[in-house]
Motif scaffolding. Sequence first.
Motif, PDB file in Angstrom:
ATOM      1  N   UNK A 293       1.276  -1.373  -0.052  1.00  0.00           N
ATOM      2  CA  UNK A 293       0.044  -0.141  -0.119  1.00  0.00           C
ATOM      3  C   UNK A 293       1.017   1.338   0.511  1.00  0.00           C
ATOM      4  N   UNK A 294       1.603   0.866   0.489  1.00  0.00           N
ATOM      5  CA  UNK A 294       3.121   2.258   1.080  1.00  0.00           C
ATOM      6  C   UNK A 294       3.351   2.364  -0.434  1.00  0.00           C
ATOM      7  N   UNK A 295       3.758   1.528  -1.367  1.00  0.00           N
ATOM      8  CA  UNK A 295       4.098   1.532  -2.766  1.00  0.00           C
ATOM      9  C   UNK A 295       3.509   2.105  -4.030  1.00  0.00           C
ATOM     10  N   UNK A 296       2.884   1.901  -3.121  1.00  0.00           N
ATOM     11  CA  UNK A 296       0.751   1.583  -4.510  1.00  0.00           C
ATOM     12  C   UNK A 296       0.778   3.412  -3.903  1.00  0.00           C
ATOM     13  N   UNK A 297       1.043   4.206  -2.504  1.00  0.00           N
ATOM     14  CA  UNK A 297       0.816   5.141  -3.072  1.00  0.00           C
ATOM     15  C   UNK A 297       1.962   6.424  -3.490  1.00  0.00           C
ATOM     16  N   UNK A 298       3.388   5.551  -3.389  1.00  0.00           N
ATOM     17  CA  UNK A 298       3.875   6.338  -3.404  1.00  0.00           C
ATOM     18  C   UNK A 298       4.317   6.430  -5.503  1.00  0.00           C
ATOM     19  N   UNK A 299       3.551   5.287  -5.848  1.00  0.00           N
ATOM     20  CA  UNK A 299       3.682   5.825  -7.152  1.00  0.00           C
ATOM     21  C   UNK A 299       2.335   6.912  -7.892  1.00  0.00           C
ATOM     22  N   UNK A 300       1.621   7.180  -6.204  1.00  0.00           N
ATOM     23  CA  UNK A 300       0.500   7.881  -6.749  1.00  0.00           C
ATOM     24  C   UNK A 300       0.808   9.789  -7.029  1.00  0.00           C
ATOM     25  N   UNK A 301       2.209   9.394  -5.835  1.00  0.00           N
ATOM     26  CA  UNK A 301       2.749  11.119  -5.994  1.00  0.00           C
ATOM     27  C   UNK A 301       3.854  11.479  -6.852  1.00  0.00           C
ATOM     28  N   UNK A 302       4.873  10.206  -7.146  1.00  0.00           N
ATOM     29  CA  UNK A 302       5.480  10.322  -7.791  1.00  0.00           C
ATOM     30  C   UNK A 302       6.578   9.122  -7.889  1.00  0.00           C
ATOM     31  N   UNK A 303       5.723   8.521  -9.060  1.00  0.00           N
ATOM     32  CA  UNK A 303       6.393   6.610  -9.207  1.00  0.00           C
ATOM     33  C   UNK A 303       7.617   7.475  -9.864  1.00  0.00           C
ATOM     34  N   UNK A 304       8.501   6.570  -9.545  1.00  0.00           N
ATOM     35  CA  UNK A 304      10.040   5.859  -9.961  1.00  0.00           C
ATOM     36  C   UNK A 304      10.097   5.919 -11.357  1.00  0.00           C
ATOM     37  N   UNK A 305       8.972   5.085 -12.417  1.00  0.00           N
ATOM     38  CA  UNK A 305       9.318   5.214 -13.764  1.00  0.00           C
ATOM     39  C   UNK A 305       9.067   6.386 -14.616  1.00  0.00           C
ATOM     40  N   UNK A 306       8.335   7.364 -13.707  1.00  0.00           N
ATOM     41  CA  UNK A 306       7.990   8.693 -14.151  1.00  0.00           C
ATOM     42  C   UNK A 306       9.411   9.372 -14.553  1.00  0.00           C
ATOM     43  N   UNK A 307      10.345   9.238 -13.190  1.00  0.00           N
ATOM     44  CA  UNK A 307      11.720  10.205 -13.344  1.00  0.00           C
ATOM     45  C   UNK A 307      12.629   9.520 -14.545  1.00  0.00           C
ATOM     46  N   UNK A 308      12.237   8.289 -14.175  1.00  0.00           N
ATOM     47  CA  UNK A 308      13.166   7.516 -14.568  1.00  0.00           C
ATOM     48  C   UNK A 308      13.157   6.710 -16.661  1.00  0.00           C
ATOM     49  N   UNK A 309      11.853   6.538 -16.025  1.00  0.00           N
ATOM     50  CA  UNK A 309      11.775   6.591 -18.078  1.00  0.00           C
ATOM     51  C   UNK A 309      11.248   7.299 -18.585  1.00  0.00           C
ATOM     52  N   UNK A 310      10.421   8.098 -18.487  1.00  0.00           N
ATOM     53  CA  UNK A 310       9.553   8.940 -18.945  1.00  0.00           C
ATOM     54  C   UNK A 310       7.918   9.131 -18.752  1.00  0.00           C
TER      55      UNK A 310
END
Length: 436
Positions: A293-310
Amino acid sequence: MSEYAPVPAVGGPLTASQRFWRGYGYLLGGLPLAIVAFVIAVVGFAAGVGTIVVWLGLPILAGTLRASRGLASVERRGAEWATGRALPPHHYREARGRGIGRLFSMLADPQSWRDLLHAVIAFPVRLAMFIIAVVWTVGGLGSALSVTWQWSIPRDPEDDGGGLYWLLFGQHSLLGEIAVSTVLGLIMLATAPLVIRGLVATRAGLARGLLTNQTAALRARATQLESSRRAAVQAEAQTLRRLERDIHDGPQQRLVRLNMDLEAVARRLDDNPEKARPLVAEALTQSREALDELRALSRGIAPPILADRGLGPALAAAAARCPVEVSLDVALPQGQRLAAAVENTAYFVVTEALTNVAKHAHASLCTVVVTADADRVLVQVRDDGRGGAHLGKGHGLAGLADRLATVEGALDVVSPPGGPTVLTAEIPLRGVGDDR
């Protein structure tokens, strides 16, 4: 909110040839534009004022101002094209209300009246510019080529009059007439670029004086930025409240349960270790679920894939998690990343829209299209659900509008009862720095 028109982007400096031919085309095209603008302004204003006592004049005046506004936009673009430089910004007030109130709101816009005044004043100016430009260039070319046609003009030996040579020297001479005309024509052709440039500067100066209003535009810009700042604060507050609620309802409850299980395990280890085994297994399950659930919440804020791959891969991952079938089409420049604020906003818009579709739309298919050009990113989310979505307060789409306002974007929702729902978000690129 009022309409603010910023200074548009204009290409690099013009060459001498480009400046001449663009200026020449600008001056020649000014005559038909002047006639149309003058006729609309004079006839529309006269008809509107003459019938205002029966209220028919209000829509006539409003329509005249609207037409003058469109013609003023053509003149601005023409001046910028001819000079290669951007004009200062201008500002139109947004029409408010309905019916008669909206008409009065349109009539109260100062810049629209300045456009109308420009249409009247610019008519003789454009006419004079057209005549001077044609006479100077065509007349100069004709004089420079006088050797090809002077001989064909019939002459009366008993006539005391003559051409330029006779006016200058008091004698009749065909060769003299040809020489004087040729020299004069060459001088006119040589000075034509300077004359055209001066005429263009005069006409563009009139447009700059009446069709722009930098003070009002900057004041509108300040108001727009203040509104964006308030929207940013409100959007941030809503995000924090939602995050706090999600953490309280999800991971926090699981962590409390995990703490209770661990305390029970600690008590059982001394007297009955076998009974502690299932409690340990339950505690591990709770910890894994809390972590998910914490990972899901973090994806909603700033997912790592957005910062890394666009943006493209991040949206593909979000579409894969959506319980509704999603058709995704992302057309972004290859090998080029957008500013972080733009990518985060576009990702937030799509994920929130997909969440709303999954919760409320009862849709079977959702189509997401993301395109970009030099000025903006356009995000469109369409579903075949039951419709009825709107931007009212307390609804999820209101938060989307606030989030877009933080980057001066705009949100449009078309959702008739029965569907389909089409959500369109426009995110400007100009003025958004890359803080990556």
